[in-house]
Scaffold this active site. Structure first.
Site, PDB file in Angstrom:
ATOM      1  CB  CYS A 145      -0.953  -0.011   1.195  1.00 44.34           C
ATOM      2  SG  CYS A 145      -0.123  -0.098   2.804  1.00 44.34           S
ATOM      3  CG  HIS A 300      -4.350   0.605   4.224  1.00 48.18           C
ATOM      4  ND1 HIS A 300      -3.602  -0.193   3.383  1.00 48.18           N
ATOM      5  CD2 HIS A 300      -5.460   0.952   3.501  1.00 48.18           C
ATOM      6  CE1 HIS A 300      -4.227  -0.337   2.225  1.00 48.18           C
ATOM      7  NE2 HIS A 300      -5.350   0.358   2.272  1.00 48.18           N
ATOM      8  CG  ASN A 321      -8.395   0.828   0.116  1.00 54.06           C
ATOM      9  OD1 ASN A 321      -7.187   0.660  -0.002  1.00 54.06           O
ATOM     10  ND2 ASN A 321      -9.074   0.362   1.141  1.00 54.06           N
TER      11      ASN A 321
END
Length: 373
Positions: A145, A300, A321
């Site tokens: 990520c 994240h 995302n």
């Protein structure tokens, strides 16, 4: 006879600032052992309560959120993680916090308060010519990520500032930054990712794709979570690795004040943000997220593309995302703005696109001349 103390215990002594002078050794170790057992017991209890091999999606969590009138968001059993365990889900959370001893040397950007900002802003509509802004990608089983957030934001900024749609390679950053950025599929530092973009740049996605033609057999997608090898060669024989590189001018943090974050996105485009993820976040479906229930799972990183206020007066951030469109609100989510929900306003990083090694040919319609810059 020498007494050895583990690194953990030594750090514990330092953190507790215990005075050793004048304290009998036996008494000291008795107190230390009691404290250590208390901490170890708490950790065991936490691990027992959070079974790493249990499903990440739980009907009890979704029900607790949906029955809470103060939650402000809807939970669901998302198809994206229907077969994931807690352990597998945790592997996706690869954003590491910037070491405190590094923060002092990091430029922090703020913007004039006089800048008038809209109540609602969405980078997808503000720069509708930029197709990369609206892309929802998939990081597979890899904790990449930190790399996605940086590369996606820089891709968007190349379009916003240079009017060119270009998709840059997450795989280049993930595979080739090495220990300088962290641990590849086992996590990395967003700020260091941007520094890599400054000093080494990244090639295009066409040159070094994250996924191959079959969709998900690339190392980033394998359940083994292996970090891809750095090859430094374009998959297409018609492209050269060095000539395909695109750079960032700078790597900086954005001041955690919401107005500064909004101004940065409004003026320069999407930014990378990192935040703390709890169990309930895996169940997000729609609405404005705030933590309601569940254990903390990790950090994240995602791409922040806008903001707004609901009809009920709740301020939110809009984010893209990289868990595919099966998760959340077609791959996107909203989170409370102005309250530093889950630390979302603390770790905002970005950089500006560079003209280094970047040549764009524009055809002049009047005389057909090619202009490069």
């Amino acid at each position: 006879m020498k007494t050895k103390i583990s690194g953990f215990l030594f750090r514990f002594i330092q953190q507790q600032n215990m005075a050793l002078t004048g304290l009998p050794l036996a008494t000291f170790f008795l107190l230390l052992s009691a404290s250590y057992l208390q901490i170890a017991g708490a950790e065991v209890e936490s691990l027992t309560a959070l079974n790493l091999n249990s499903p990440i999606l739980k009907k009890s969590i979704a029900q607790q959120v949906n029955e809470n009138p103060e939650a402000g968001w809807e939970a669901a059993i998302n198809p994206r993680f229907s077969n994931y365990t807690v352990k597998q889900f945790k592997r996706l959370l690869g954003a590491k916090q910037t070491p405190k001893n590094v923060l002092g040397s990091v430029p922090v950007i703020s913007h004039p308060k006089s800048l008038k900002l809209p109540v609602n802003f969405d980078a997808r509509t503000a720069w509708s010519q930029c197709s990369t802004i609206g892309r929802i990608l998939d990081q597979g089983h890899c904790g990449s990520c930190w790399a996605f957030g940086a590369v996606e934001s820089l891709s968007d900024r190349f379009c916003i500032h240079f009017d060119v749609n270009i998709s840059l390679s997450v795989n280049d950053l993930l595979a080739c930054c090495g220990f300088l950025c962290g641990s590849g599929c086992d996590g990395g530092y967003p700020l260091y990712a941007w520094r890599y973009l400054v000093h080494h740049g990244v090639v295009t996605e066409e040159c070094d794709p994250y996924f191959d033609q079959t969709g998900c057999s690339h190392p980033g997608c394998e359940p083994a979570y292996r970090t891809p090898k750095c090859v430094k060669k374009c998959v297409s024989g018609n492209q050269l690795w060095k000539k395909s590189k695109h750079f960032s001018v700078s790597a900086y943090k954005v001041n955690s004040n919401p107005n500064d974050i909004m101004a940065e996105v409004y003026k320069n485009g999407p930014v990378e943000v990192a935040f703390t993820v709890y169990e309930d976040f895996a169940h997000y479906k729609s609405g404005v997220y705030k933590h309601v229930t569940g254990y903390v799972l990790g950090g994240h990183a995602v791409k922040l593309i806008g903001w707004g206020t609901t009809d009920d007066g709740v301020d939110y951030w809009l984010l893209a995302n990289q868990w595919n469109r099966e998760w959340g609100d077609d791959g996107y989510f909203k989170i409370r703005r102005g309250t530093n929900e889950c630390g979302i306003e603390e770790e905002v990083t970005a950089g500006l696109p560079s003209t280094k090694n970047f040549v764009r040919e524009v055809i002049d319609m009047d005389d057909g001349a090619a202009v490069s810059f």
